[in-house]
Design a protein around this motif. Structure first.
Motif, short mmCIF file in Angstrom:
data_model
loop_
_atom_site.label_atom_id
_atom_site.label_comp_id
_atom_site.label_asym_id
_atom_site.label_seq_id
_atom_site.Cartn_x
_atom_site.Cartn_y
_atom_site.Cartn_z
N GLN A 52 -1.88 7.11 -15.92
CA GLN A 52 -1.77 7.00 -14.47
C GLN A 52 -2.45 5.72 -13.97
N ALA A 53 -3.60 5.39 -14.53
CA ALA A 53 -4.29 4.17 -14.12
C ALA A 53 -3.47 2.93 -14.48
N LEU A 54 -2.88 2.90 -15.68
CA LEU A 54 -2.08 1.76 -16.09
C LEU A 54 -0.80 1.64 -15.27
N VAL A 55 -0.20 2.76 -14.92
CA VAL A 55 1.00 2.73 -14.07
C VAL A 55 0.68 2.08 -12.73
N LEU A 56 -0.46 2.44 -12.15
CA LEU A 56 -0.85 1.84 -10.87
C LEU A 56 -1.15 0.35 -11.01
N VAL A 57 -1.82 -0.02 -12.09
CA VAL A 57 -2.14 -1.44 -12.30
C VAL A 57 -0.87 -2.26 -12.46
N ILE A 58 0.06 -1.76 -13.25
CA ILE A 58 1.33 -2.48 -13.45
C ILE A 58 2.12 -2.56 -12.15
N ALA A 59 2.17 -1.47 -11.39
CA ALA A 59 2.89 -1.47 -10.12
C ALA A 59 2.27 -2.46 -9.14
N ALA A 60 0.94 -2.51 -9.08
CA ALA A 60 0.27 -3.46 -8.19
C ALA A 60 0.56 -4.89 -8.61
N LEU A 61 0.59 -5.15 -9.91
CA LEU A 61 0.89 -6.49 -10.40
C LEU A 61 2.31 -6.91 -10.05
N VAL A 62 3.26 -6.02 -10.25
CA VAL A 62 4.67 -6.32 -9.94
C VAL A 62 4.85 -6.61 -8.46
N MET A 63 4.28 -5.78 -7.60
CA MET A 63 4.40 -5.97 -6.16
C MET A 63 3.73 -7.28 -5.71
N THR A 64 2.59 -7.59 -6.31
CA THR A 64 1.89 -8.82 -5.94
C THR A 64 2.68 -10.05 -6.35
N LEU A 65 3.28 -10.02 -7.53
CA LEU A 65 4.08 -11.16 -7.98
C LEU A 65 5.29 -11.37 -7.09
N HIS A 66 5.93 -10.28 -6.67
CA HIS A 66 7.07 -10.40 -5.76
C HIS A 66 6.64 -11.05 -4.44
N ALA A 67 5.51 -10.60 -3.89
CA ALA A 67 5.02 -11.14 -2.63
C ALA A 67 4.66 -12.62 -2.75
N LEU A 68 3.97 -12.99 -3.84
CA LEU A 68 3.61 -14.38 -4.04
C LEU A 68 4.83 -15.27 -4.19
N ALA A 69 5.86 -14.77 -4.88
CA ALA A 69 7.09 -15.54 -5.04
C ALA A 69 7.75 -15.79 -3.69
N LEU A 102 0.82 -1.21 0.00
CA LEU A 102 0.00 0.00 0.00
C LEU A 102 0.86 1.26 0.00
N VAL A 103 1.93 1.25 0.80
CA VAL A 103 2.81 2.42 0.85
C VAL A 103 3.51 2.63 -0.49
N THR A 104 3.96 1.53 -1.08
CA THR A 104 4.64 1.64 -2.38
C THR A 104 3.69 2.15 -3.46
N LEU A 105 2.47 1.64 -3.47
CA LEU A 105 1.50 2.10 -4.45
C LEU A 105 1.16 3.58 -4.26
N PHE A 106 1.11 4.01 -3.00
CA PHE A 106 0.84 5.42 -2.73
C PHE A 106 1.96 6.30 -3.29
N LEU A 107 3.22 5.89 -3.05
CA LEU A 107 4.34 6.68 -3.54
C LEU A 107 4.39 6.68 -5.07
N ILE A 108 4.10 5.52 -5.67
CA ILE A 108 4.10 5.45 -7.13
C ILE A 108 3.00 6.32 -7.71
N SER A 109 1.82 6.29 -7.09
CA SER A 109 0.72 7.13 -7.58
C SER A 109 1.07 8.61 -7.48
N LEU A 110 1.74 8.99 -6.39
CA LEU A 110 2.13 10.39 -6.22
C LEU A 110 3.14 10.80 -7.27
N LEU A 111 4.15 9.95 -7.49
CA LEU A 111 5.18 10.28 -8.49
C LEU A 111 4.59 10.31 -9.90
N ALA A 112 3.71 9.36 -10.20
CA ALA A 112 3.11 9.32 -11.54
C ALA A 112 2.25 10.55 -11.78
N PHE A 113 1.50 10.97 -10.78
CA PHE A 113 0.63 12.13 -10.95
C PHE A 113 1.45 13.41 -11.08
#
Length: 312
Positions: free
Chosen positions: A282-299, A12-23
């Motif tokens: 901005q929406a696609l950046v968040l979707v991609i970031a969420a996917l990357v973070m989720t894959l790392h966590a699942l691994a 959640l923190v990473t997605l917040f920072l990415i959303s802020l930087l992207a915007f």
């Protein structure tokens, strides 16, 4: 449970920072979406009116807070260029890109796992050298070039499929899967070569360790030692590599979609960047970031499940 909670907070923190930087990035870079849409010959009054309609005349942090609040509740805003809801605009496109990645990943595993295991114990012979040569060739060929070659050979020469004649999954599931077979192959083959090399080197390293020699000296069959002892020990690096490969397939999918004229998220992302359609990007950046973070966590979780020695 504590690990999962910590991962969730980090996500959640990473997605917040990415959303802020992207915007903020699209608010700082030169260029005006209103001018891009209306053209340089538009009157200042028309540009000002369109900026007010888009909400670009308000302070950037006010727009960010409103946009983030809408995103939390599933509202991705409206596209500047298309005038439609971003969520509706990306719906089918995300499904297309996701299915392309999924099909590529399944093909990669279907090729790499049997080839890697079958050739791991063969360090000489024609099979070893053939696999080695093909591996080196596939690792050196980028998906873009391989996609062009597949389009030329199977599309133009043998006419197995018609290039650019994309079939939507809503029209025909069979036709859709058949058309997606070739772009998925362009993505899967180079990644398969990389995984074959990883499996072969990992198995050979494990087969040379003391516990394997001890098991063989006690009468255990080499194949039984491979499947019972060696494979569990190489499962963690294979899972980690698979997760990283799936992340790399995001970029590969964007490239291959251009070659095969697939209306996926990658094509609209490139188009949105060119037209400064900020809500879509901005929406696609968040979707991609969420996917990357989720894959790392699942691994990480899967590696812990297959090998209890790993500390999370």
């Amino acid at each position: 449970m504590r690990y999962i909670l910590r991962k969730l907070i980090t996500l959640l923190v990473t997605l917040f920072l990415i959303s802020l930087l992207a915007f903020l990035a699209f608010a700082i870079i030169p260029g005006d979406p209103a001018v891009t849409l209306l053209g340089v010959n538009a009157t200042p009054e028309a540009i000002l009116a369109l900026r007010q309609e888009m909400g670009l005349d308000r302070p950037v942090f006010v727009r960010y807070v409103e946009w983030l609040g809408d995103m939390i509740f599933g509202d991705m805003g409206r596209s500047f260029a298309h005038g439609h809801s971003v969520r509706e605009l990306l719906g089918d496109r995300l499904i297309v890109t996701g299915s392309l990645m999924g099909l590529s990943f399944v093909m990669m595993l279907g090729i790499a796992l049997p080839v890697g295991l079958l050739t791991a114990g063969r360090q000489r012979g024609i099979v070893h050298w053939m696999v080695t040569i093909i591996n080196q060739m596939m690792m050196a060929v980028p998906p873009l070039f391989l996609g062009l070659m597949l389009t030329f050979v199977f599309g133009a020469v043998f006419r197995v499929f018609t290039p650019s004649a994309f079939v939507s999954f809503r029209e025909s599931v069979g036709g859709y899967l058949f058309y997606m077979l070739f772009p998925a192959l362009a993505i899967a083959l180079p990644k398969s070569a990389m995984m074959v090399r990883l499996i072969r080197s990992s198995v050979r390293e494990e087969m040379g360790k003391d516990y394997v020699r001890t098991a063989v000296s006690r009468g255990c069959a080499p194949r039984g030692v491979l499947y019972r002892h060696v494979l569990p020990n190489i499962a963690a690096p294979v899972i980690t590599f698979s997760a990283l490969t799936l992340i790399m397939m995001i970029t590969d999918s964007i490239v291959v979609e251009q070659v095969f004229s697939i209306p996926g998220a990658g094509r609209i992302l490139i188009s949105a960047i060119g037209t400064r359609d900020y809500p879509v990007v901005q929406a696609l950046v968040l979707v991609i970031a969420a996917l990357v973070m989720t894959l790392h966590a699942l691994a990480d979780v899967l590696c812990r499940l297959v090998d209890r020695r790993i500390t999370l």
